[in-house]
Write a protein that holds these residues in place. Structure first.
Motif, PDB file in Angstrom:
ATOM      1  N   UNK A   1       1.376  23.457  60.180  1.00 38.34           N
ATOM      2  CA  UNK A   1       0.719  24.710  59.765  1.00 38.34           C
ATOM      3  C   UNK A   1       0.128  24.500  58.370  1.00 38.34           C
ATOM      4  N   UNK A   2      -1.184  24.695  58.271  1.00 36.41           N
ATOM      5  CA  UNK A   2      -1.898  24.317  57.053  1.00 36.41           C
ATOM      6  C   UNK A   2      -2.726  25.479  56.513  1.00 36.41           C
ATOM      7  N   UNK A   3      -2.766  25.568  55.198  1.00 39.36           N
ATOM      8  CA  UNK A   3      -3.626  26.516  54.478  1.00 39.36           C
ATOM      9  C   UNK A   3      -4.682  25.726  53.719  1.00 39.36           C
ATOM     10  N   UNK A   4      -5.936  26.166  53.819  1.00 36.60           N
ATOM     11  CA  UNK A   4      -6.997  25.560  53.025  1.00 36.60           C
ATOM     12  C   UNK A   4      -7.269  26.435  51.810  1.00 36.60           C
TER      13      UNK A   4
ATOM     14  N   UNK B   1      -3.481  17.677  46.848  1.00 34.70           N
ATOM     15  CA  UNK B   1      -4.514  18.175  45.947  1.00 34.70           C
ATOM     16  C   UNK B   1      -5.507  17.109  45.524  1.00 34.70           C
ATOM     17  N   UNK B   2      -6.760  17.191  45.981  1.00 33.13           N
ATOM     18  CA  UNK B   2      -7.805  16.317  45.465  1.00 33.13           C
ATOM     19  C   UNK B   2      -8.320  16.763  44.104  1.00 33.13           C
ATOM     20  N   UNK B   3      -7.797  17.898  43.598  1.00 35.00           N
ATOM     21  CA  UNK B   3      -8.198  18.401  42.288  1.00 35.00           C
ATOM     22  C   UNK B   3      -7.228  17.975  41.191  1.00 35.00           C
ATOM     23  N   UNK B   4      -6.145  17.277  41.563  1.00 32.49           N
ATOM     24  CA  UNK B   4      -5.140  16.896  40.595  1.00 32.49           C
ATOM     25  C   UNK B   4      -4.061  17.959  40.474  1.00 32.49           C
ATOM     26  N   UNK B   5      -3.067  17.735  39.628  1.00 32.43           N
ATOM     27  CA  UNK B   5      -2.938  16.584  38.730  1.00 32.43           C
ATOM     28  C   UNK B   5      -2.617  15.306  39.501  1.00 32.43           C
ATOM     29  N   UNK B   6      -3.031  14.174  38.922  1.00 32.78           N
ATOM     30  CA  UNK B   6      -2.842  12.895  39.590  1.00 32.78           C
ATOM     31  C   UNK B   6      -1.591  12.227  39.025  1.00 32.78           C
ATOM     32  N   UNK B   7      -0.565  12.232  39.835  1.00 30.20           N
ATOM     33  CA  UNK B   7       0.770  11.811  39.417  1.00 30.20           C
ATOM     34  C   UNK B   7       1.289  10.723  40.342  1.00 30.20           C
TER      35      UNK B   7
ATOM     36  N   UNK C   1      -5.163  21.849  48.485  1.00 29.49           N
ATOM     37  CA  UNK C   1      -5.509  22.597  47.276  1.00 29.49           C
ATOM     38  C   UNK C   1      -6.748  21.967  46.642  1.00 29.49           C
ATOM     39  N   UNK C   2      -7.910  22.652  46.779  1.00 27.39           N
ATOM     40  CA  UNK C   2      -9.173  22.037  46.355  1.00 27.39           C
ATOM     41  C   UNK C   2     -10.058  22.984  45.545  1.00 27.39           C
ATOM     42  N   UNK C   3      -9.540  23.540  44.437  1.00 27.42           N
ATOM     43  CA  UNK C   3     -10.416  24.372  43.599  1.00 27.42           C
ATOM     44  C   UNK C   3     -11.511  23.528  42.975  1.00 27.42           C
TER      45      UNK C   3
END
Length: 351
Positions: free
Chosen positions: A7-10, A102-108, A77-79
């Protein structure tokens, strides 16, 4: 046997979000349960209408609290931009029990953002959830691709990753924001990309070093511009002759006194530039200097007009969308590409 449903939310439906949303709607192992939008005109529209597909029964909403309250396995999560409260929202989603990709980060993981990493890890513990920051660059072209190619070499000296974009052929809305059309000396003194921007890409650099059994000792930064030789018209405006028509950012990660990982970014408006650094089609290029040396270009397939489209933004959405299943099934906490291993997305072969 019926396959497990996820189950996914965009979250957000810009170019990146739309690529992911289209994948979720059409993938038989994904159950789309929610879509968060920021454009008031999209509120109340069916998710299928947003991407030109049949209706899904899932209506878009701008109610963030309703999204947080939903039952879901994951959120893509792509704001559009990383705002001051972006990490707080990621943490709220994680704490609610939803895994976040998240392709928007944070990149951890990332040594430059210890406080952010601690907050995200705490939220993962609270929600028994996982967080995965990913993209094409930072991400796939700057870590997974070169790490895979390393196995074709006997010795590695330097790994170079280059992003080449002709912003006339591949228009982007932030061309003016990035300083094209400005006085060259002014932009050199005031680059639109901060000298510390490499820190957001550092997780990819460090991943390559880790695979090679090394540690990055320092990162040096270089910035140069090229001048337009004539007035250049692009989709979002015009650049006058003599102003900035091209930009080159170079970030070098050093190890034991030698360059180990180098990232180049060549952004150019056509070819009427001085200097003209790169001539050729838009692509991500990986060069490994060593024995044997090699070069690989990642680019879109040739279209009907004979040109190859630059697919950086759609790829950014898809590399996150196809990781959903692996992240949901992963251990709780921050998970990198190395933690996920070879991702095996399901529902990809369909008519």
């Amino acid at each position: 046997m019926s396959e497990k449903k996820y189950r996914v939310i965009q979250w957000a439906t810009g170019v990146v979000g739309k690529a992911a949303l289209k994948h979720f709607i059409q993938n038989p192992v994904i159950d789309l349960v929610g879509v968060l939008v920021f454009n008031p005109d999209k509120v109340g529209q069916d998710a299928g209408d947003i991407v030109g597909l049949p209706k899904t029964g899932v209506l878009c909403t701008d109610d963030q609290e309703a999204i947080i309250a939903m039952e879901a396995d994951a959120v893509l999560f792509a704001p559009l931009n990383m705002a001051d409260d972006t990490v707080d929202m990621v943490c709220r989603l994680l704490a609610s029990g939803k895994n976040v990709i998240s392709p928007a980060g944070p990149f951890l993981p990332n040594k430059w953002f210890p406080e952010i990493q601690a907050k995200v890890e705490a939220a993962c513990r609270e929600g028994n959830s996982s967080f995965h920051g990913c993209g094409v660059h930072p991400g796939f072209s700057g870590d997974i691709l070169p790490i895979t190619l390393i196995r074709l070499c006997d010795r590695i000296d330097t790994v170079e990753v280059t992003e080449i974009i002709d912003k006339v052929r591949s228009p982007m809305i932030y061309t003016e924001v990035m300083g094209f059309g400005q006085d060259p000396e002014h932009l050199l003194a005031n680059p639109r990309r901060s000298p510390t921007t490499y820190q957001y890409f550092y997780s990819s650099m460090a991943m390559i070093a880790e695979v090679l059994g090394k540690e990055i000792e320092e990162v040096t930064v270089k910035f140069e511009v090229s001048r337009a030789l004539k007035d250049i018209t692009h989709e979002f405006g015009e650049v006058k002759a003599g102003t900035v028509g091209g930009q080159h950012y170079e970030w070098t990660a050093w190890c034991e006194g030698k360059p180990l990982v180098v990232y180049h970014f060549y952004w150019q408006l056509g070819t009427d530039l001085e200097p003209l650094w790169e001539v050729g089609e838009d692509c991500y290029r990986v060069r490994i200097l060593g024995d044997p040396a090699l070069e690989v270009k990642l680019m879109g397939a040739e279209a009907e007009d004979g040109r190859r489209p630059f697919l950086g933004l759609p790829w950014t959405g898809l590399v996150g969308a196809t990781a959903v299943q692996a992240v949901v099934d992963a251990r709780p906490g921050v998970v990198s590409h190395l933690d996920l291993g070879i991702v095996k997305p399901k529902g990809m072969v369909r008519r």
